[in-house]
Design a protein around this motif. Structure first.
Motif, PDB file in Angstrom:
ATOM      1  N   THR A  38      57.096 135.584  80.257  1.00 30.31           N
ATOM      2  CA  THR A  38      58.457 135.791  80.741  1.00 30.31           C
ATOM      3  C   THR A  38      59.247 136.563  79.694  1.00 30.31           C
ATOM      4  N   CYS A  39      60.051 137.511  80.165  1.00 28.84           N
ATOM      5  CA  CYS A  39      60.935 138.264  79.283  1.00 28.84           C
ATOM      6  C   CYS A  39      62.365 137.857  79.596  1.00 28.84           C
ATOM      7  N   SER A  40      63.126 137.568  78.579  1.00 32.67           N
ATOM      8  CA  SER A  40      64.520 137.165  78.731  1.00 32.67           C
ATOM      9  C   SER A  40      65.378 138.008  77.796  1.00 32.67           C
ATOM     10  N   VAL A  41      66.550 138.411  78.269  1.00 28.85           N
ATOM     11  CA  VAL A  41      67.493 139.117  77.414  1.00 28.85           C
ATOM     12  C   VAL A  41      68.592 138.121  77.063  1.00 28.85           C
ATOM     13  N   GLU A  42      68.656 137.771  75.801  1.00 30.70           N
ATOM     14  CA  GLU A  42      69.626 136.795  75.322  1.00 30.70           C
ATOM     15  C   GLU A  42      70.436 137.422  74.197  1.00 30.70           C
ATOM     16  N   ASN A  43      71.734 137.460  74.370  1.00 32.33           N
ATOM     17  CA  ASN A  43      72.639 138.076  73.393  1.00 32.33           C
ATOM     18  C   ASN A  43      72.228 139.515  73.084  1.00 32.33           C
ATOM     19  N   GLY A  44      71.744 140.226  74.100  1.00 39.26           N
ATOM     20  CA  GLY A  44      71.362 141.619  73.947  1.00 39.26           C
ATOM     21  C   GLY A  44      69.982 141.853  73.370  1.00 39.26           C
ATOM     22  N   ASP A  45      69.257 140.810  73.008  1.00 33.75           N
ATOM     23  CA  ASP A  45      67.913 140.931  72.439  1.00 33.75           C
ATOM     24  C   ASP A  45      66.874 140.448  73.445  1.00 33.75           C
ATOM     25  N   ARG A  46      65.764 141.204  73.555  1.00 27.30           N
ATOM     26  CA  ARG A  46      64.663 140.767  74.415  1.00 27.30           C
ATOM     27  C   ARG A  46      63.864 139.690  73.699  1.00 27.30           C
ATOM     28  N   GLN A  47      63.588 138.627  74.428  1.00 27.64           N
ATOM     29  CA  GLN A  47      62.739 137.565  73.904  1.00 27.64           C
ATOM     30  C   GLN A  47      61.630 137.337  74.912  1.00 27.64           C
ATOM     31  N   TYR A  48      60.430 137.105  74.415  1.00 24.67           N
ATOM     32  CA  TYR A  48      59.274 136.891  75.272  1.00 24.67           C
ATOM     33  C   TYR A  48      58.783 135.468  75.098  1.00 24.67           C
ATOM     34  N   PHE A  49      58.382 134.850  76.221  1.00 25.78           N
ATOM     35  CA  PHE A  49      57.902 133.478  76.214  1.00 25.78           C
ATOM     36  C   PHE A  49      56.532 133.427  76.869  1.00 25.78           C
ATOM     37  N   CYS A  50      55.580 132.755  76.218  1.00 23.33           N
ATOM     38  CA  CYS A  50      54.216 132.657  76.748  1.00 23.33           C
ATOM     39  C   CYS A  50      54.216 131.878  78.056  1.00 23.33           C
ATOM     40  N   ASP A  51      53.099 131.936  78.764  1.00 23.89           N
ATOM     41  CA  ASP A  51      53.030 131.267  80.055  1.00 23.89           C
ATOM     42  C   ASP A  51      53.200 129.752  79.932  1.00 23.89           C
ATOM     43  N   ALA A  52      52.679 129.151  78.864  1.00 23.49           N
ATOM     44  CA  ALA A  52      52.820 127.696  78.691  1.00 23.49           C
ATOM     45  C   ALA A  52      54.282 127.311  78.484  1.00 23.49           C
ATOM     46  N   CYS A  53      54.992 128.011  77.620  1.00 23.52           N
ATOM     47  CA  CYS A  53      56.411 127.708  77.383  1.00 23.52           C
ATOM     48  C   CYS A  53      57.244 128.016  78.620  1.00 23.52           C
ATOM     49  N   SER A  54      56.896 129.083  79.337  1.00 24.79           N
ATOM     50  CA  SER A  54      57.613 129.418  80.563  1.00 24.79           C
ATOM     51  C   SER A  54      57.467 128.299  81.589  1.00 24.79           C
ATOM     52  N   ARG A  55      56.236 127.798  81.774  1.00 24.44           N
ATOM     53  CA  ARG A  55      56.004 126.702  82.736  1.00 24.44           C
ATOM     54  C   ARG A  55      56.749 125.442  82.326  1.00 24.44           C
ATOM     55  N   GLU A  56      56.701 125.108  81.022  1.00 27.91           N
ATOM     56  CA  GLU A  56      57.347 123.885  80.543  1.00 27.91           C
ATOM     57  C   GLU A  56      58.865 123.922  80.728  1.00 27.91           C
ATOM     58  N   ASN A  57      59.435 125.109  80.761  1.00 24.73           N
ATOM     59  CA  ASN A  57      60.886 125.242  80.822  1.00 24.73           C
ATOM     60  C   ASN A  57      61.364 125.916  82.108  1.00 24.73           C
ATOM     61  N   LEU A  58      60.546 125.874  83.153  1.00 24.34           N
ATOM     62  CA  LEU A  58      60.864 126.543  84.404  1.00 24.34           C
ATOM     63  C   LEU A  58      62.185 126.060  85.002  1.00 24.34           C
ATOM     64  N   ARG A  59      62.431 124.783  84.990  1.00 30.67           N
ATOM     65  CA  ARG A  59      63.681 124.245  85.571  1.00 30.67           C
ATOM     66  C   ARG A  59      64.904 124.782  84.826  1.00 30.67           C
ATOM     67  N   ALA A  60      64.827 124.858  83.517  1.00 29.60           N
ATOM     68  CA  ALA A  60      65.949 125.384  82.739  1.00 29.60           C
ATOM     69  C   ALA A  60      66.156 126.864  83.029  1.00 29.60           C
ATOM     70  N   ILE A  61      65.049 127.600  83.186  1.00 32.07           N
ATOM     71  CA  ILE A  61      65.143 129.028  83.504  1.00 32.07           C
ATOM     72  C   ILE A  61      65.782 129.216  84.866  1.00 32.07           C
ATOM     73  N   GLU A  62      65.296 128.474  85.879  1.00 31.85           N
ATOM     74  CA  GLU A  62      65.847 128.579  87.234  1.00 31.85           C
ATOM     75  C   GLU A  62      67.303 128.156  87.275  1.00 31.85           C
ATOM     76  N   GLY A  63      67.678 127.177  86.446  1.00 31.16           N
ATOM     77  CA  GLY A  63      69.041 126.667  86.437  1.00 31.16           C
ATOM     78  C   GLY A  63      70.061 127.708  85.997  1.00 31.16           C
ATOM     79  N   ARG A  64      69.616 128.735  85.301  1.00 28.05           N
ATOM     80  CA  ARG A  64      70.527 129.791  84.843  1.00 28.05           C
ATOM     81  C   ARG A  64      70.685 130.919  85.865  1.00 28.05           C
ATOM     82  N   LEU A  65      69.861 130.909  86.919  1.00 33.82           N
ATOM     83  CA  LEU A  65      69.917 131.965  87.914  1.00 33.82           C
ATOM     84  C   LEU A  65      70.979 131.678  88.975  1.00 33.82           C
TER      85      LEU A  65
END
Length: 70
Positions: A38-65
């Motif tokens: 997963t790629c996320s832009v936070e404070n103007g910087d691109r951050q990448y998250f592996c598939d394991a971290c993305s799965r573990e934090n899916l609810r938090a990611i969806e909650g921001r959409l």
């Protein structure tokens, strides 16, 4: 087409071929951004998250959409 010294014409820029590191756990990718990361832009910087971290934090990611993205 002209390449920079030491570069190849294998497609993509040097930045695109760079190995990524997960911003959460620090695990490196095996090459360019894997489709499962997963790629996320936070404070103007691109951050990448592996598939394991993305799965573990899916609810938090969806909650921001916005609900339109659900």
């Amino acid at each position: 087409m002209t390449s920079l010294p030491g570069a190849s014409d294998q497609g993509g820029s040097i930045a695109e071929r760079a190995i990524l590191v997960c911003a959460r756990c620090g695990i490196p990718s095996d090459g360019p951004q894997p489709a499962t990361w997963t790629c996320s832009v936070e404070n103007g910087d691109r951050q990448y998250f592996c598939d394991a971290c993305s799965r573990e934090n899916l609810r938090a990611i969806e909650g921001r959409l916005d609900s339109a993205w659900w």
